[in-house]
Scaffold this active site. Structure first.
Site, PDB file in Angstrom:
ATOM      1  N   ARG A  58      23.061  -5.097  32.752  1.00  0.00           N
ATOM      2  CA  ARG A  58      23.713  -6.120  31.916  1.00  0.00           C
ATOM      3  C   ARG A  58      24.938  -6.595  32.694  1.00  0.00           C
ATOM      4  O   ARG A  58      25.744  -5.805  33.149  1.00  0.00           O
ATOM      5  CB  ARG A  58      24.145  -5.543  30.572  1.00  0.00           C
ATOM      6  CG  ARG A  58      22.982  -5.201  29.657  1.00  0.00           C
ATOM      7  CD  ARG A  58      23.516  -4.790  28.284  1.00  0.00           C
ATOM      8  NE  ARG A  58      22.486  -4.256  27.440  1.00  0.00           N
ATOM      9  CZ  ARG A  58      21.962  -4.906  26.389  1.00  0.00           C
ATOM     10  NH1 ARG A  58      22.382  -6.120  26.075  1.00  0.00           N
ATOM     11  NH2 ARG A  58      21.033  -4.332  25.661  1.00  0.00           N
ATOM     12  N   HIS A  61      29.625 -10.014  33.202  1.00  0.00           N
ATOM     13  CA  HIS A  61      30.125 -10.891  32.147  1.00  0.00           C
ATOM     14  C   HIS A  61      31.652 -10.925  32.046  1.00  0.00           C
ATOM     15  O   HIS A  61      32.329  -9.974  32.418  1.00  0.00           O
ATOM     16  CB  HIS A  61      29.584 -10.433  30.787  1.00  0.00           C
ATOM     17  CG  HIS A  61      28.098 -10.390  30.718  1.00  0.00           C
ATOM     18  ND1 HIS A  61      27.433  -9.442  29.987  1.00  0.00           N
ATOM     19  CD2 HIS A  61      27.142 -11.167  31.280  1.00  0.00           C
ATOM     20  CE1 HIS A  61      26.125  -9.634  30.092  1.00  0.00           C
ATOM     21  NE2 HIS A  61      25.924 -10.675  30.882  1.00  0.00           N
ATOM     22  N   LYS A  71      38.911  -5.564  28.095  1.00  0.00           N
ATOM     23  CA  LYS A  71      37.901  -4.683  27.498  1.00  0.00           C
ATOM     24  C   LYS A  71      38.229  -3.219  27.777  1.00  0.00           C
ATOM     25  O   LYS A  71      38.770  -2.881  28.827  1.00  0.00           O
ATOM     26  CB  LYS A  71      36.509  -4.931  28.105  1.00  0.00           C
ATOM     27  CG  LYS A  71      35.936  -6.284  27.895  1.00  0.00           C
ATOM     28  CD  LYS A  71      34.565  -6.374  28.581  1.00  0.00           C
ATOM     29  CE  LYS A  71      33.990  -7.763  28.470  1.00  0.00           C
ATOM     30  NZ  LYS A  71      32.701  -7.874  29.188  1.00  0.00           N
ATOM     31  N   TYR A 131      32.143  -1.338  23.310  1.00  0.00           N
ATOM     32  CA  TYR A 131      33.094  -2.282  23.894  1.00  0.00           C
ATOM     33  C   TYR A 131      34.183  -2.569  22.871  1.00  0.00           C
ATOM     34  O   TYR A 131      33.900  -3.003  21.762  1.00  0.00           O
ATOM     35  CB  TYR A 131      32.442  -3.624  24.209  1.00  0.00           C
ATOM     36  CG  TYR A 131      31.125  -3.583  24.939  1.00  0.00           C
ATOM     37  CD1 TYR A 131      31.042  -3.998  26.263  1.00  0.00           C
ATOM     38  CD2 TYR A 131      29.952  -3.177  24.299  1.00  0.00           C
ATOM     39  CE1 TYR A 131      29.827  -4.001  26.932  1.00  0.00           C
ATOM     40  CE2 TYR A 131      28.735  -3.182  24.961  1.00  0.00           C
ATOM     41  CZ  TYR A 131      28.674  -3.589  26.269  1.00  0.00           C
ATOM     42  OH  TYR A 131      27.476  -3.595  26.925  1.00  0.00           O
ATOM     43  N   ASP A 165      21.188 -13.553  32.121  1.00  0.00           N
ATOM     44  CA  ASP A 165      21.830 -12.958  33.290  1.00  0.00           C
ATOM     45  C   ASP A 165      21.147 -13.387  34.586  1.00  0.00           C
ATOM     46  O   ASP A 165      21.813 -13.571  35.608  1.00  0.00           O
ATOM     47  CB  ASP A 165      21.855 -11.440  33.178  1.00  0.00           C
ATOM     48  CG  ASP A 165      22.859 -10.943  32.146  1.00  0.00           C
ATOM     49  OD1 ASP A 165      23.590 -11.771  31.562  1.00  0.00           O
ATOM     50  OD2 ASP A 165      22.909  -9.726  31.912  1.00  0.00           O
TER      51      ASP A 165
END
Length: 188
Positions: A58, A61, A71, A131, A165
């Site tokens: 993932r 980002h 984050k 997150y 992605d």
């Protein structure tokens, strides 16, 4: 908690104290005073999680200004190779990456300031990533760079990737709106 600065300025691995006994374990994942003492953000607007299966990538980002965000990420279940890419113009690490192995058994976390892209590779059969973010998700400001556009040593040559992605711009085509702020974590 122990705060270990990573090679990217303003990024930290956070290693909490784990209290274990015959019932199991107890872990504090956030303490305002300890974060403030490190000069880190303490205002968080949202928290969410993702469940990924082995060989999923993932990322990478981030959100662009004015909805950029900080984050704190950790694996509640499983293990992940967490990757950070510095997108802040003027940073001594601009365009470079750092890797931090996140492991639920270790309960370690990573702190990611604005201007640093984030992604991960799921090492275990399942990884549940939590997150905590400083700004609410904004689809208009949501962005990313391709996972394979830098020399990151991903453990799998053909990971499971979302269409989104797969279609992100490569790093070399990304026009960064972020600037490095030496001595701070602002990112703009």
């Amino acid at each position: 908690m122990k705060f270990v600065e990573l090679s990217i300025p303003g990024c930290y691995e956070i290693v909490p104290t784990i209290f274990r006994d015959l019932r199991g374990s107890f872990v504090k994942t956030f303490h305002q005073g300890l974060f403030e003492a490190q000069g880190l953000a303490t205002e968080f607007a949202e928290e969410f999680y993702s469940l990924s299966y082995r060989n999923v990538v993932r990322g990478l980002h981030f959100q662009v200004p004015p909805k950029d965000l900080t984050k704190v990420v950790y694996a509640l279940v499983g293990e992940a190779m967490d990757v950070l890419v510095d997108l802040r113009k003027g940073s001594p690490m601009f365009g470079r990456y750092a890797v931090c192995e996140l492991d639920a058994a270790k309960a370690n976390m990573v702190y990611i300031p604005s201007g640093v892209a984030h992604g991960f590779y799921a090492r275990s059969e399942q990884v549940l990533m939590v997150y905590k973010v400083s700004a609410v998700y904004s689809p208009e400001h949501d962005s990313g760079i391709r996972w394979d556009s830098l020399d990151i040593p991903w453990p799998c040559n053909e990971p499971i990737i979302s269409d989104r992605d797969r279609n992100l711009v490569p790093f070399e085509s990304f026009e960064s709106p972020f600037s490095f702020c030496a001595g701070g974590v602002d990112g703009r």
